[in-house]
Design a protein around this motif. Structure first.
Motif, PDB file in Angstrom:
ATOM      1  N   VAL A   1       0.842  -1.201   0.000  1.00  0.00           N
ATOM      2  CA  VAL A   1       0.000   0.000   0.000  1.00  0.00           C
ATOM      3  C   VAL A   1       0.877   1.251   0.000  1.00  0.00           C
ATOM      4  O   VAL A   1       0.573   2.226  -0.684  1.00  0.00           O
ATOM      5  CB  VAL A   1      -0.966   0.005   1.203  1.00  0.00           C
TER       6      VAL A   1
ATOM      7  N   GLN B   1      -5.214   1.018   3.877  1.00  0.00           N
ATOM      8  CA  GLN B   1      -5.169  -0.396   3.515  1.00  0.00           C
ATOM      9  C   GLN B   1      -6.563  -0.911   3.159  1.00  0.00           C
ATOM     10  O   GLN B   1      -6.711  -1.709   2.230  1.00  0.00           O
ATOM     11  CB  GLN B   1      -4.546  -1.193   4.659  1.00  0.00           C
TER      12      GLN B   1
ATOM     13  N   TRP C   1      -9.299  -6.758   3.505  1.00  0.00           N
ATOM     14  CA  TRP C   1      -8.458  -6.215   4.565  1.00  0.00           C
ATOM     15  C   TRP C   1      -8.922  -6.694   5.945  1.00  0.00           C
ATOM     16  O   TRP C   1      -8.103  -6.933   6.829  1.00  0.00           O
ATOM     17  CB  TRP C   1      -8.391  -4.695   4.529  1.00  0.00           C
TER      18      TRP C   1
END
Length: 145
Positions: free
Chosen positions: A20, A101, A110
């Motif tokens: 990320v 994220q 996630w």
């Protein structure tokens, strides 16, 4: 085996953070996430190598028993791991990093990644604390103790 299993959680969490962070390197939040993940990856790798090496060491000579080489490093890591274990156990994760994220991977993916990796990461800190206490106790005791 236990240390190997728990370190996987830290590596998973850090690697997904690195991905990320690299996705938008010009953004300060992404850059900060990348730095945090890279630092965590390096710290855990070096600490795990130290744990595996120090667990087999003993003070061999009288001079080593008096000077106790490396005791400050073991003590610092012991308190740092206890602190990180308590923080990870009783506080929530950084909201900015979690949002980055979650946006990148999607909420469901996630959530699955963090539900797997975070408990392992918390247990790694606990395991490391206990291992460092054992190293401190066994490595630095003298015959008179």
């Amino acid at each position: 085996l236990l240390g190997t299993t728990t370190i996987c959680g830290v590596y998973i969490f850090a690697l997904f953070g690195l991905i990320v962070g690299v996705s938008d390197p010009l953004s300060p939040n992404h850059l900060l996430l990348w730095v945090m993940a890279a630092t965590q990856l390096v710290q855990v790798t070096l600490q795990s190598m130290l744990l595996s090496d120090a667990a087999r060491r003993k003070c061999a000579s009288r001079k080593e028993m008096k000077t106790k080489p490396g005791r400050q490093v073991v003590t610092f890591l012991m308190f740092a791991n206890v602190t990180l274990w308590l923080l990870d156990s009783f506080t929530t994760r950084d909201r900015v990093a979690q949002n980055l994220q979650s946006q990148y991977y999607g909420f469901l993916l996630w959530a699955v990644i963090s539900r797997i990796a975070l408990p392992l990461m918390i247990f790694y800190r606990f395991y490391s604390s206990v291992a460092l206490i054992e190293i401190w106790k066994n490595t630095y005791k003298t015959k008179t103790d």
